[in-house]
Design an enzyme around this catalytic site. Structure first.
Site, PDB file in Angstrom:
ATOM      1  N   HIS A 165     -17.011 -69.092 -78.975  1.00 37.80           N
ATOM      2  CA  HIS A 165     -17.528 -69.076 -77.489  1.00 37.80           C
ATOM      3  C   HIS A 165     -16.065 -68.748 -76.593  1.00 37.80           C
ATOM      4  O   HIS A 165     -15.317 -69.403 -76.512  1.00 37.80           O
ATOM      5  CB  HIS A 165     -18.061 -70.565 -77.221  1.00 37.80           C
ATOM      6  CG  HIS A 165     -18.651 -70.379 -75.779  1.00 37.80           C
ATOM      7  ND1 HIS A 165     -19.926 -70.009 -75.679  1.00 37.80           N
ATOM      8  CD2 HIS A 165     -18.297 -70.620 -74.597  1.00 37.80           C
ATOM      9  CE1 HIS A 165     -20.400 -69.919 -74.492  1.00 37.80           C
ATOM     10  NE2 HIS A 165     -19.250 -70.422 -73.678  1.00 37.80           N
ATOM     11  N   CYS A 166     -16.419 -67.555 -75.994  1.00 35.82           N
ATOM     12  CA  CYS A 166     -15.290 -67.225 -75.049  1.00 35.82           C
ATOM     13  C   CYS A 166     -15.593 -67.629 -73.679  1.00 35.82           C
ATOM     14  O   CYS A 166     -16.509 -67.372 -73.022  1.00 35.82           O
ATOM     15  CB  CYS A 166     -15.191 -65.538 -74.997  1.00 35.82           C
ATOM     16  SG  CYS A 166     -13.625 -65.079 -74.019  1.00 35.82           S
ATOM     17  N   PRO A 167     -14.716 -68.590 -73.180  1.00 39.14           N
ATOM     18  CA  PRO A 167     -14.902 -68.826 -71.721  1.00 39.14           C
ATOM     19  C   PRO A 167     -14.604 -67.883 -70.667  1.00 39.14           C
ATOM     20  O   PRO A 167     -15.308 -67.793 -69.464  1.00 39.14           O
ATOM     21  CB  PRO A 167     -13.965 -70.128 -71.339  1.00 39.14           C
ATOM     22  CG  PRO A 167     -13.012 -69.861 -72.384  1.00 39.14           C
ATOM     23  CD  PRO A 167     -13.591 -69.191 -73.622  1.00 39.14           C
ATOM     24  N   GLY A 170     -17.916 -66.043 -70.518  1.00 38.81           N
ATOM     25  CA  GLY A 170     -19.089 -66.616 -70.239  1.00 38.81           C
ATOM     26  C   GLY A 170     -20.082 -66.517 -71.158  1.00 38.81           C
ATOM     27  O   GLY A 170     -21.355 -66.655 -70.918  1.00 38.81           O
TER      28      GLY A 170
END
Length: 432
Positions: A165-167, A170
């Protein structure tokens, strides 16, 4: 009014334009990412590239520097949008556990009166390219995750070929957007290199045209220095990320698999060779989404979990038990009524016999007969009562663990004999 799927979605995603675009719960971080891309490019175009328009005199080639920066930035933003605003490969949730995998736990308390507890094996093995791979059961989505699938705790969804999950974008990175994610990261790396190179070139132009030293040229264009420092720092992140994912693609791994299984020395069941791995990532057709977020939501009737007997059978058993209890109570009442009738008849017959005997002997032997009757009845009563109580106690031990409340015949018999002896003694005393 009927609702659409995106309006009742159980995950943590955010939807825009009536479910046409899906983002992660941390979609606001996109604003920071956009600013980190757009602001440096604007500074570059206005303070650096604008001065390079006339440096390449043939055919005004200097304008290409400005156009290339704008076009490349739009391309990077498009890749960012394709990564963030699409379904990464979410697997729809089940409304009930898979019935074919259910086991029954008969160790629940209460025996057969209770529905046995349902148990599902947490893992099971599937074959991938001839190698056994374990897949886990997801209690949230109520399904067995396909190979390379994992449940994202941030988005609260099971995602196919989950990478991470890439912040910064998003969104989860999975089967349907990994290609665009890698292209975004690699394109951002190239954009950083381009801006860094053109800024350094402008410093060189100032030194050649104005006969400036390096320090004086840097003072003349501080924007170039800032852009060069910014791009150098950014290259450590996006450039390092690009190199790391090139390694993952060449070995057909995901970030999740690399960090989780690296220490286990597991055999990679998905490695098909370097060339085939790159072809699989960039040249295969992207699978369509399993979810139609704009479709109207149809509520599915919640089925009760399967058990050893159905609800109708349980209701029938309860009704039968109720009838059995009522029949038992009626039988006990009938038996008690019959015992009272027999007691009255025996008392009446014994009293008549005593009266006849008293009449035959006359009044002189009345006192002797009374004492004799009392002694006989008393001894017989005490002895019979003791024996019957012992028998009843012994028989009651056998029924203590049973749920049958039917009154034993010996209890009724003892009750009737005890009433018979007491009444006979009282009648004899009255007659005497």
């Amino acid at each position: 009014m009927a609702k659409r799927v995106y309006q009742v979605w159980q995950g943590s995603n955010k939807f825009f334009l009536n479910g046409r675009f899906i983002f992660g719960p941390d979609a606001r971080s996109l604003i920071v990412t956009l600013m980190l891309i757009i602001v440096p490019v604007i500074i570059f175009c206005t303070l650096v590239a604008r001065h390079l328009r006339h440096e390449f005199t043939p055919y005004n080639a200097g304008y290409a520097v400005l156009v290339a920066a704008i076009a490349f930035t739009i391309y990077v933003l498009l890749l960012l949008f394709l990564t963030s605003a699409r379904d990464p490969g979410i697997i729809p949730r089940n409304t009930h556990p898979p019935e074919e995998e259910i086991r029954y736990d008969s160790s629940a308390e209460g025996g057969a009166r209770y529905t046995p507890g349902l148990q599902l094996p947490r893992t099971k093995e599937v074959m991938v390219n001839g190698i056994a791979v374990k897949v886990k059961y997801c209690e949230t989505c109520m399904l067995y995750r396909p190979p390379r699938c994992s449940h994202c705790s941030i988005c609260n969804n099971c995602v196919e070929r989950f990478d991470h999950h890439c912040p910064w974008v998003g969104q989860c990175i999975g089967l349907r957007n990994y290609r665009f994610f890698f292209m975004f990261v690699s394109s951002a790396t190239l954009l950083c290199i381009y801006v860094f190179a053109m800024s350094a070139f402008y410093i060189k132009v100032l030194m050649d045209n104005q006969n400036y030293t390096v320090w004086k040229a840097m003072k003349e264009s501080p924007a170039s220095v800032i852009l060069m420092a910014y791009c150098f720092i950014s290259l450590w992140f996006v450039g390092g990320l690009t190199g790391f994912h090139l390694y993952l693609i060449s070995t057909n791994q995901t970030t999740y698999e690399n960090f989780r299984y690296r220490a286990d020395n597991r055999i990679n069941a998905y490695d098909r060779g370097c060339l085939n791995n790159f072809l699989e990532t960039f040249c295969t057709k992207i699978k369509p989404s399993r979810n139609n977020f704009r479709a109207y939501f149809q509520e599915e009737i919640q089925r009760p979990p399967p058990s050893s007997f159905t609800h109708e059978a349980a209701t029938a058993a309860a009704v039968d038990e109720e009838h059995f209890d009522s029949d038992t109570r009626e039988k006990v009442q009938d038996d008690l009524g019959l015992g009272d009738d027999l007691l009255k008849l025996s008392q009446r017959r014994n009293i008549e016999e005593i009266n006849e005997e008293l009449c035959d002997r006359g009044g002189n032997g009345a006192h002797h007969i009374s004492s004799e009757v009392n002694s006989v009845l008393g001894s017989d009563y005490d002895r019979s009562l003791t024996d019957q109580q012992a028998e009843i106690r012994h028989s009651s031990w056998g029924r203590r663990g049973s749920s049958n409340w039917e009154i034993a015949p010996e209890v009724l018999a003892t009750n009737s004999r005890s009433h018979h002896h007491v009444s006979a003694r009282e009648e004899a005393n009255q007659l005497v």
